[in-house]
Design a protein around this motif. Structure first.
Motif, short mmCIF file in Angstrom:
data_model
loop_
_atom_site.label_atom_id
_atom_site.label_comp_id
_atom_site.label_asym_id
_atom_site.label_seq_id
_atom_site.Cartn_x
_atom_site.Cartn_y
_atom_site.Cartn_z
N VAL A 56 0.83 -1.20 0.00
CA VAL A 56 0.00 0.00 0.00
C VAL A 56 0.87 1.26 0.00
CG1 VAL A 56 -1.76 1.28 1.24
CG2 VAL A 56 -1.91 -1.18 1.11
N THR A 57 1.97 1.22 0.74
CA THR A 57 2.87 2.37 0.74
C THR A 57 3.47 2.58 -0.65
OG1 THR A 57 3.47 1.80 3.02
CG2 THR A 57 4.81 3.46 1.93
N GLU A 109 -4.65 5.54 -15.93
CA GLU A 109 -3.21 5.35 -16.17
C GLU A 109 -2.99 5.03 -17.63
OE1 GLU A 109 -1.76 2.39 -13.48
OE2 GLU A 109 -2.36 3.54 -11.71
N LEU A 151 -6.96 -1.15 -3.23
CA LEU A 151 -5.77 -0.85 -2.42
C LEU A 151 -5.08 0.40 -2.97
CD1 LEU A 151 -4.09 -4.30 -1.69
CD2 LEU A 151 -5.45 -2.88 -0.16
N LYS A 152 -5.04 0.51 -4.30
CA LYS A 152 -4.41 1.69 -4.90
C LYS A 152 -5.22 2.94 -4.54
CE LYS A 152 -2.29 4.53 -7.69
NZ LYS A 152 -1.03 5.17 -7.28
N PHE A 193 -3.37 6.50 3.07
CA PHE A 193 -2.64 5.63 3.98
C PHE A 193 -1.35 6.27 4.48
CE2 PHE A 193 -1.51 1.85 6.02
CZ PHE A 193 -0.19 1.52 5.73
N SER A 223 -4.71 3.90 -1.03
CA SER A 223 -3.34 4.17 -0.61
C SER A 223 -3.10 5.65 -0.41
CB SER A 223 -2.34 3.63 -1.64
OG SER A 223 -2.40 4.38 -2.83
N GLY A 224 -3.89 6.48 -1.07
CA GLY A 224 -3.71 7.92 -0.95
C GLY A 224 -3.86 8.37 0.48
N LYS A 262 5.10 -1.90 -21.54
CA LYS A 262 4.39 -2.49 -20.41
C LYS A 262 3.62 -3.72 -20.85
CE LYS A 262 2.64 0.64 -17.34
NZ LYS A 262 1.98 1.88 -16.91
N LEU A 299 2.09 1.80 -3.44
CA LEU A 299 1.04 2.28 -4.33
C LEU A 299 0.81 3.78 -4.17
CD1 LEU A 299 -1.52 -0.65 -4.17
CD2 LEU A 299 -0.13 0.05 -6.11
N LYS A 300 1.21 4.32 -3.01
CA LYS A 300 1.10 5.77 -2.83
C LYS A 300 1.99 6.50 -3.82
CE LYS A 300 1.12 8.02 1.02
NZ LYS A 300 1.35 8.53 2.37
N LEU A 329 -9.30 0.74 1.64
CA LEU A 329 -8.29 -0.25 1.96
C LEU A 329 -8.93 -1.53 2.49
CD1 LEU A 329 -5.37 1.75 3.62
CD2 LEU A 329 -5.41 0.62 1.41
N MET A 340 1.48 5.68 7.84
CA MET A 340 1.85 4.57 8.70
C MET A 340 1.16 4.63 10.06
SD MET A 340 3.81 2.46 7.20
CE MET A 340 5.45 1.79 7.34
N GLY A 398 3.41 5.18 -6.81
CA GLY A 398 3.51 4.75 -8.20
C GLY A 398 2.20 4.27 -8.76
N ASP A 399 2.10 4.23 -10.08
CA ASP A 399 0.90 3.74 -10.75
C ASP A 399 0.69 2.26 -10.46
OD1 ASP A 399 0.98 5.65 -13.88
OD2 ASP A 399 0.44 6.18 -11.83
#
Lengths: 120, 113
Positions: free
Chosen positions: A61-62, B91, B25-26, B32, B29-30, B97, A64-65, B44, B34, A67-68
């Protein structure tokens, strides 16, 4: 497109190491699985594997903060490489030629993603 | 070698769940940082729930068919994630890719055969 996103890559790679560790630990833990409170709580590999997965999740999760998702997610395939290597060093499982070829494919594939992540 | 259709369907569902789980999760994550408090952000939790469900479906499928058949199918998840990332997260994909995805899928199929 500027500098390579080292931070996100490092984070996800560390994630994959922990999830690989979790997989190996769970393989041990499931072998001696007992469906009772005492049995589960005293199953060290199971608990350790669970914790390992949890740490991996935090790193994921960190990552993903920073990077895409389409850039980072394919790196998860690296866990196959780590599990293969851990199985060899810790469990004595041989790495066949086919496995080496597969590992090469995964590493090259992940590298292409890494390069591709910075192009339009 | 008999292959259970149900097992294949279960794995397919498992791959969709894993892909959507990663998406959440992506998205989550914004928020999130610790801290345990932030982990309780709903996106999440949805992501973790979907991932856990994905695992349960896969384990269920494993009871009916061999790993060497089912694991390669899980490589489809990389395709779903790429498509979802473009569609939902806006994206960008490119030929590097996609080429990487193809090589990774081949590698995953080979390593689990």
């Amino acid at each position: 497109m500027a500098r390579i996103n080292i931070r996100a890559i490092l984070l996800i790679v560390v994630c994959t190491v922990f999830t690989s560790l979790g997989q190996i630990l769970w393989k041990y833990g499931v072998d001696s699985l007992e469906f009772s409170i005492i049995g589960l709580v005293s199953n060290v590999p199971l608990i350790a594997g669970f914790l390992s997965y949890g740490i991996g999740l935090i790193f994921l999760v960190t990552a993903l903060k920073y990077g895409d998702l389409s850039f980072l997610y394919p790196f998860i395939a690296l866990s196959f490489v780590w599990v293969g290597m851990m199985s060899y060093f810790l469990l004595g499982e041989p790495i066949t030629a086919l496995k080496w070829i597969a590992i090469a494919f995964i590493i090259v594939g992940v590298s292409l993603i890494g390069i591709g992540g910075h192009r339009k | 070698m008999k292959v259970s259709i149900l097992a294949i369907l279960l794995v397919l569902v498992s791959t969709f769940l894993a892909a959507f789980g990663s998406l959440y999760l992506k998205k989550g994550s914004g928020a999130f940082k610790m801290s345990i408090k932030k982990i309780l952000s709903s996106q999440l939790l949805v992501g973790i729930f979907l991932y856990a469900s994905s695992t349960i479906f896969f384990i269920w499928a494993l009871r009916m068919a061999q790993v060497s058949i089912l694991y390669p199918i899980t490589s489809l998840t990389y395709i779903w994630v790429s498509l979802l990332s473009v569609r939902v997260l806006k994206e960008k994909m490119n030929s590097y890719k996609w080429a990487g995805i193809v090589l990774i899928m081949i590698g995953v199929i080979l390593i689990t055969l």
